[in-house]
Design an enzyme around this catalytic site. Structure first.
Site, short mmCIF file in Angstrom:
data_model
loop_
_atom_site.label_atom_id
_atom_site.label_comp_id
_atom_site.label_asym_id
_atom_site.label_seq_id
_atom_site.Cartn_x
_atom_site.Cartn_y
_atom_site.Cartn_z
CE LYS A 169 -1.78 -18.37 -12.41
NZ LYS A 169 -0.69 -17.92 -13.38
CD GLU A 245 -1.83 -7.39 0.24
OE1 GLU A 245 -2.12 -6.51 -0.04
OE2 GLU A 245 -2.05 -7.99 1.51
CB CYS A 279 0.56 -2.27 -6.08
SG CYS A 279 1.47 -3.06 -4.90
CD GLU A 380 -2.98 -0.63 -10.65
OE1 GLU A 380 -3.55 -1.47 -11.26
OE2 GLU A 380 -2.04 -0.83 -9.70
#
Ligand code: NAP
Length: 479
Positions: A169, A245, A279, A380
């Site tokens: 997906k 991850e 990331c 973040e």
């Protein structure tokens, strides 16, 4: 279209959703919108295909992946242009991503032939132990929008090399890139049912099926820590193998013996990676006070002259952010930092004007005087803002860098080899760049510690994520 059991098809509900260019708002394509029933069909196809695919030799599976690698490189330019439009990254960086995506196909085409077992001596003279590695079974993958092709091949290639089948997906924002990636695999000769694709505008319904359905033995997720936590806990109920991850909050440490100019160039280049939406981008720059001025001058000059614009326009190094929520987050981080005493040395605002009004452009920004009480020090950011924090004591800076729940990438600039290695060992992060901004490659393990994830992708470790270990104890007694 969905890709199930080797055929492109509409969703059972007939529903569709559109994919848009984040720089202009233009609709780029309309895609079938999978629901739970489609996810079930895709998983059934993967389950049916598993037996035959898993019994092929590693050499046979390798040949298919190798062909996919060749095809992806042949289609590099068209894939990169599509990615620039759908995801927003500048064309040069999109080409780099396609090559990185292809690297996983090649790497795991090679590794498919090296699924080695072991023999282990027994305490009994009449016994031998044989350790075998076998594919875990049907895998599911849920992927993010920021690396819309390589995050697919980083999962699909090891799954196929190991002998698993898979249902993917992709992110709602980048289904067209996913469709073209699957087309490469289909054209390379991946048999029906081995790879299946279910784009969806409802991640919860389809995602939940992919994570909880009984046939799934392995779940591989790349995305935010927040969603990863939900998925890992849902998968735990069925005791499924998981790879996670997740988000990062990378420290970038510049010691007093580093070359401040080289470090500043590195920090600016790293932040421009996918417009700060990676990331592994640095999110807290710790620079020793004695060289902070020179470092910051170069950083501000570099960030200030980066050209923002559509990824396909000449000379652009910063593309749009993915959506309005991302712009809101930049504003929140800047407003909060400035209210608490930080100085905005360059940028700090949404870009306006004819070229920018229909997209989500944020000016490349440097904040100085950042401190631990600010949101940007903790969260973040995922955009083109570099927060600079000055430090005095080299002994304190590692503790400051480790003061986060994240643990993905970290960077160290110093000319002292011993200090570099001591710092790398003390940092609670999975990947360390030493005077280097790219500690990644298909050949090395990618992944984080703490709340940045579980497991590794790429390298030998990436293949092990899709393999179970089986032991045979063999009696040598004459029968
Ligand atoms: P995200 O919001 O977590 O979404 C990732 C994927 O999960 C998308 O396909 C999304 O579908 C799906 N999803 C969302 N909610 C779900 C749910 N409740 N159940 C099942 N699936 C669900 O992350 P993102 O915004 O796409 O990506 C950015 C994040 O990814 C950042 O935190 C970044 O650090 C991280 N990232 C990590 C790595 C790494 O290797 N560690 C690499 C790249 C990115 P929709 O698109 O439909 O929402």
């Amino acid at each position: 279209m969905l890709f199930i059991n080797g055929s492109w098809m509409p969703a059972q509900s007939g529903h569709t959703f559109s994919s848009t260019d984040p720089a202009t708002g233009e609709v780029l394509g309309v895609v079938a919108d999978a629901g739970r029933a489609d996810a079930v069909r895709a998983l059934e196809a993967a389950q049916a295909a598993f037996g035959e695919w898993s019994r092929k030799t590693g050499h046979e599976r390798s040949a298919v992946l190798y062909r996919a690698w060749e095809l992806m490189l042949e289609r590099q330019e068209e894939l990169a242009k599509l990615m620039s439009r759908e995801q927003g990254k500048p064309l040069r960086m999109a080409r780099t991503e396609v090559r990185y995506a292809a690297d996983f196909l090649l790497w795991f085409a090679e590794e498919a032939k090296r699924v080695y077992g072991e023999t282990i001596p027994s305490a009994r003279a009449d016994q031998r132990f044989l350790v075998m590695r076998q594919p875990v079974g049907v895998a599911s993958a849920i992927t993010p929008w920021n690396y819309p092709i390589s995050m697919l091949t980083r999962k699909i290639a090891p799954a196929l090399a190991a002998g698993c089948t898979i249902v993917v997906k992709p992110a709602e924002q980048t289904p067209l890139c996913a469709i073209e990636t699957i087309r490469v695999l289909d054209d390379a000769g991946v048999p029906s049912g081995v790879v299946n694709l279910v784009p969806s505008s409802d991640p919860v319904e389809v995602g939940d099926e992919l994570v909880t359905n009984e046939v799934v033995r392995k779940v591989s997720f790349t995305g935010s820590t927040e969603v990863g936590r939900i998925i890992a806990s849902r998968a735990a109920h069925g005791m499924k193998r998981v790879s996670m991850e997740l988000g990062g909050h990378a420290p970038f440490i510049v010691f007093d013996d580093a070359d401040p100019v080289r470090a500043a160039k590195g920090a600016a280049a790293l932040k421009s990676l996918n417009s700060g939406q990676a990331c592994i981008c640095e999110n807290r720059v710790f620079v020793h006070r004695s060289i902070a001025r020179e470092f910051t001058e170069v950083l501000v000059e570099r960030m200030g002259r980066m050209k923002s614009g559509h990824g396909l326009s000449d000379g652009v190094s910063i593309g749009p952010l993915i959506d309005l929520a991302a712009i809101d987050k930049m504003q929140r981080h800047v407003d909060d930092a400035v209210a608490k005493g930080a100085i905005c040395a360059v940028g700090g605002k949404r870009l306006k004007g004819e070229e920018y009004d229909d997209g989500y452009f944020w000016a490349p920004t440097v904040l100085t005087g950042v401190g631990p009480d600010m949101l940007i020090y903790r969260e973040e950011t995922f955009g083109p803002i570099v927060p600079v924090i000055e430090f005095d004591d080299a002994d304190d800076v590692v503790a400051m860098a480790n003061d986060t729940t994240y643990g993905l990438a970290a960077y160290v600039y110093t000319q002292n080899l011993g200090r570099a290695l001591r710092t790398a060992e003390a940092l609670d992060f999975g990947m360390i760049g030493i005077n280097d901004i790219n500690p990644t490659s298909a050949a090395v393990p990618f992944g984080g510690v703490k709340q940045s994830g579980l497991g590794r992708e790429g390298a030998r470790e990436g293949l092990l994520e899709y393999l179970d270990t089986k032991v045979c104890g063999i009696s040598m007694e004459a029968v």
